[in-house]
Motif scaffolding. Structure first.
Motif, PDB file in Angstrom:
ATOM      1  N   SER A 144     -13.200   6.596  -2.728  1.00 53.68           N
ATOM      2  CA  SER A 144     -11.271   6.653  -3.529  1.00 53.68           C
ATOM      3  C   SER A 144     -11.793   8.612  -3.678  1.00 53.68           C
ATOM      4  N   ALA A 145     -11.202   8.422  -3.431  1.00 50.52           N
ATOM      5  CA  ALA A 145     -10.930  10.531  -3.328  1.00 50.52           C
ATOM      6  C   ALA A 145     -11.140  10.619  -5.436  1.00 50.52           C
ATOM      7  N   PHE A 146     -10.528   9.723  -5.959  1.00 45.30           N
ATOM      8  CA  PHE A 146     -11.288  10.174  -7.859  1.00 45.30           C
ATOM      9  C   PHE A 146     -13.341  10.050  -7.350  1.00 45.30           C
ATOM     10  N   ASP A 147     -13.940   9.205  -7.033  1.00 40.59           N
ATOM     11  CA  ASP A 147     -14.977   8.977  -7.107  1.00 40.59           C
ATOM     12  C   ASP A 147     -15.626  10.501  -5.822  1.00 40.59           C
ATOM     13  N   MET A 148     -15.486  10.492  -4.585  1.00 40.17           N
ATOM     14  CA  MET A 148     -16.209  11.080  -3.586  1.00 40.17           C
ATOM     15  C   MET A 148     -14.943  12.946  -4.407  1.00 40.17           C
ATOM     16  N   ARG A 149     -14.295  13.557  -5.518  1.00 39.66           N
ATOM     17  CA  ARG A 149     -14.497  14.491  -5.615  1.00 39.66           C
ATOM     18  C   ARG A 149     -14.354  15.454  -5.511  1.00 39.66           C
ATOM     19  N   THR A 184      -5.893  -1.600  -8.497  1.00 38.74           N
ATOM     20  CA  THR A 184      -5.812   0.563  -8.857  1.00 38.74           C
ATOM     21  C   THR A 184      -7.441   0.473  -8.173  1.00 38.74           C
ATOM     22  N   GLY A 185      -8.622  -0.336  -7.963  1.00 39.34           N
ATOM     23  CA  GLY A 185      -9.677  -0.190  -7.266  1.00 39.34           C
ATOM     24  C   GLY A 185     -10.671   1.211  -8.074  1.00 39.34           C
ATOM     25  N   HIS A 186     -10.639   2.489  -7.765  1.00 42.26           N
ATOM     26  CA  HIS A 186     -11.921   3.201  -8.147  1.00 42.26           C
ATOM     27  C   HIS A 186     -10.623   4.487  -8.376  1.00 42.26           C
ATOM     28  N   SER A 187      -9.529   4.288  -8.719  1.00 43.34           N
ATOM     29  CA  SER A 187      -8.619   5.238  -8.876  1.00 43.34           C
ATOM     30  C   SER A 187      -9.113   5.633 -10.114  1.00 43.34           C
ATOM     31  N   VAL A 194      -0.033   6.309 -13.055  1.00 47.42           N
ATOM     32  CA  VAL A 194       1.485   6.282 -12.083  1.00 47.42           C
ATOM     33  C   VAL A 194       1.469   5.127 -10.898  1.00 47.42           C
ATOM     34  N   LEU A 195       0.350   4.535 -10.384  1.00 47.77           N
ATOM     35  CA  LEU A 195       0.168   3.483  -9.418  1.00 47.77           C
ATOM     36  C   LEU A 195       1.047   2.283  -9.627  1.00 47.77           C
ATOM     37  N   THR A 196       0.321   1.981 -11.288  1.00 47.45           N
ATOM     38  CA  THR A 196       0.949   0.677 -12.374  1.00 47.45           C
ATOM     39  C   THR A 196       2.534   0.517 -12.809  1.00 47.45           C
ATOM     40  N   ALA A 197       3.070   2.257 -12.856  1.00 47.41           N
ATOM     41  CA  ALA A 197       4.030   2.364 -12.755  1.00 47.41           C
ATOM     42  C   ALA A 197       5.207   2.379 -11.225  1.00 47.41           C
ATOM     43  N   LYS A 198       4.877   2.746 -10.196  1.00 48.05           N
ATOM     44  CA  LYS A 198       4.977   2.539  -9.269  1.00 48.05           C
ATOM     45  C   LYS A 198       4.935   0.965  -9.116  1.00 48.05           C
ATOM     46  N   ALA A 199       4.047   0.143  -8.813  1.00 46.75           N
ATOM     47  CA  ALA A 199       4.156  -1.093  -9.003  1.00 46.75           C
ATOM     48  C   ALA A 199       4.980  -2.012  -9.488  1.00 46.75           C
ATOM     49  N   LYS A 200       5.441  -1.577 -10.582  1.00 48.65           N
ATOM     50  CA  LYS A 200       6.286  -2.458 -11.608  1.00 48.65           C
ATOM     51  C   LYS A 200       7.754  -1.999 -10.871  1.00 48.65           C
ATOM     52  N   GLU A 201       7.856  -0.452 -10.318  1.00 46.14           N
ATOM     53  CA  GLU A 201       9.646  -0.213  -9.481  1.00 46.14           C
ATOM     54  C   GLU A 201       9.105  -1.145  -8.058  1.00 46.14           C
ATOM     55  N   VAL A 202       8.354  -1.333  -7.609  1.00 45.00           N
ATOM     56  CA  VAL A 202       8.408  -2.064  -6.079  1.00 45.00           C
ATOM     57  C   VAL A 202       9.036  -3.343  -6.556  1.00 45.00           C
ATOM     58  N   GLY A 203       8.137  -4.002  -7.698  1.00 37.80           N
ATOM     59  CA  GLY A 203       8.163  -4.883  -7.184  1.00 37.80           C
ATOM     60  C   GLY A 203       7.214  -5.853  -7.795  1.00 37.80           C
ATOM     61  N   VAL A 204       6.445  -5.567  -7.719  1.00 39.11           N
ATOM     62  CA  VAL A 204       4.742  -6.101  -7.946  1.00 39.11           C
ATOM     63  C   VAL A 204       4.364  -6.968  -9.217  1.00 39.11           C
ATOM     64  N   LYS A 205       4.439  -8.495  -9.063  1.00 36.01           N
ATOM     65  CA  LYS A 205       4.137  -8.923 -10.486  1.00 36.01           C
ATOM     66  C   LYS A 205       2.530  -8.805 -11.379  1.00 36.01           C
ATOM     67  N   LYS A 206       1.655  -8.671 -10.148  1.00 37.09           N
ATOM     68  CA  LYS A 206       0.401  -9.158 -10.169  1.00 37.09           C
ATOM     69  C   LYS A 206      -0.272  -7.947 -10.830  1.00 37.09           C
ATOM     70  N   ALA A 207       0.100  -6.453 -11.084  1.00 42.09           N
ATOM     71  CA  ALA A 207      -1.188  -5.667 -10.767  1.00 42.09           C
ATOM     72  C   ALA A 207      -2.106  -5.657 -11.614  1.00 42.09           C
ATOM     73  N   VAL A 208      -2.804  -5.389 -11.399  1.00 46.30           N
ATOM     74  CA  VAL A 208      -4.302  -4.933 -12.099  1.00 46.30           C
ATOM     75  C   VAL A 208      -5.026  -3.740 -12.072  1.00 46.30           C
ATOM     76  N   VAL A 209      -5.265  -3.389 -13.314  1.00 46.08           N
ATOM     77  CA  VAL A 209      -6.214  -1.932 -13.174  1.00 46.08           C
ATOM     78  C   VAL A 209      -7.409  -2.264 -13.418  1.00 46.08           C
ATOM     79  N   THR A 210      -8.824  -1.634 -12.408  1.00 45.07           N
ATOM     80  CA  THR A 210      -9.718  -2.248 -12.191  1.00 45.07           C
ATOM     81  C   THR A 210     -10.845  -1.616 -13.436  1.00 45.07           C
ATOM     82  N   HIS A 211     -11.616  -1.864 -13.751  1.00 45.91           N
ATOM     83  CA  HIS A 211     -12.962  -1.769 -14.814  1.00 45.91           C
ATOM     84  C   HIS A 211     -12.301  -0.303 -15.489  1.00 45.91           C
ATOM     85  N   ALA A 212     -11.351  -1.088 -16.494  1.00 40.78           N
ATOM     86  CA  ALA A 212     -10.562   0.055 -17.100  1.00 40.78           C
ATOM     87  C   ALA A 212     -11.418   0.044 -18.144  1.00 40.78           C
TER      88      ALA A 212
END
Length: 324
Positions: A144-149, A184-187, A194-212
């Motif tokens: 991910s961009a975060f892991d390889m920042r 969300t992987g390694h975001s 930001v990703l979970t907010a957008k997922a809600k807007e898109v209509g994703v019912k099963k959004a998961v935050v990885t390694h919370a």
């Protein structure tokens, strides 16, 4: 003829079974008594070394029923495999055919194996593999961009203005249409909000935050609440419990340990929006089954009630996998 081919195949299978039994008898004969033999517990590599065979051979014995599968023995209803570089739902299809009685699923992590940007076509095709056992599409993990920042070259999920990239939105739409997990992987923690907010807007019912609850992706309590408010589920892996000064893996000794009490404090935020996993499988660390047992026992000692444990180990995972 087909009959002759079948007979030849059965003969080969019988030879393989006899070979497996011979190896196991040899292993047990090396123990110094029946009590020790009953306690014998080895990793695949240790067992392969003892039996003078390969890890692949042991896996083949498992797939052909010559060795029992520990997860099934321990009452698991289902399991989902994850690989950072390749899809796993094709393997899930094969395992279902060879190990009846347990639900097996897989998914895809969109790392650089599929390109320098999130690959929509790879995500789409993963959902169409025979059997349709893809249950999760992870955003980039170790690449991910975060892991390889620090070194650069990671796969991004947001643009320079902090907005979700169009290709990521398309993957969210795929997950929404298929009713599978968008993870969300390694975001970074901020990216997860930001990703979970957008997922809600898109209509994703099963959004998961990885390694919370695991550094460096660890959410603050406010970020955790924000993701939950966005309709996401938080995943907590037991792996960071085995980190810190007393870790058996040297590279983990400088990393922070997460205590059972800290896991419990996250779960208390919204027990019905969280679940636990292991993230284990590394050499030297406990195997995933023992790790899950440690997790459940530790959470119970930290004050987590049985109805909550039932939710985070059974009810929510089953719902996310489409079992209930």
């Amino acid at each position: 003829s087909l009959a002759r081919q079948r007979i030849d195949h059965l003969r080969r299978e019988r030879c393989a079974a006899e070979d497996a039994l011979r190896h196991v008898r040899d292993l047990l004969s090396r123990s110094d008594g029946s009590a020790r033999a009953e306690r014998l517990m080895l990793t695949r590599k240790e067992a392969a070394d003892q039996l003078d065979t390969t890890i692949d051979a042991l896996r083949n014995w498992e797939m052909n029923g010559l060795l029992q599968v520990k997860r099934k023995q321990n009452g698991y209803r289902g399991i989902m495999y994850k690989c950072h570089d390749f899809i796993t739902n094709d393997i899930a299809y094969l395992l279902r055919a060879t190990v009846p009685g347990i639900e097996v699923f897989g998914g895809i992590a969109l790392n650089r194996n599929y390109g320098d940007t999130v690959n929509v076509q790879a995500a789409k095709m993963a959902t169409q593999v025979t059997g349709h056992y893809c249950r999760c599409i992870w955003m980039p993990t170790y690449q991910s961009a975060f892991d390889m920042r620090k070194k650069g070259g990671g796969v991004p999920v947001l643009d320079a203005q902090g907005k979700v990239l169009p290709e990521v939105v398309k993957v969210m739409e795929i997950c929404a249409d298929a009713d599978i997990i968008f993870a969300t992987g390694h975001s970074s923690p901020d990216e997860c909000v930001v990703l979970t907010a957008k997922a809600k807007e898109v209509g994703v019912k099963k959004a998961v935050v990885t390694h919370a609850s695991q550094a460096p992706w660890k959410l603050s309590m406010d970020q955790a609440k924000a993701c939950i408010d966005n309709g996401a589920y938080l995943e907590h892996s037991v792996l960071p419990y085995f980190k810190g000064p007393h870790a058996v893996i040297p590279g983990y000794r400088e990393q922070p340990q997460v205590t059972m009490e800290e896991f419990a404090s996250y779960i208390a935020l919204a027990p019905d929006r969280q679940f636990i996993s292991t993230d284990l499988g590394q050499a030297l660390n406990p195997n995933p089954v023992d790790g899950m047992r440690t997790f459940i026992t530790g959470l119970r000692k930290a004050g987590v009630k049985d109805d909550v444990l039932n939710a985070v180990t059974r009810k929510t995972p089953a719902m996310l996998l489409g079992l209930d």
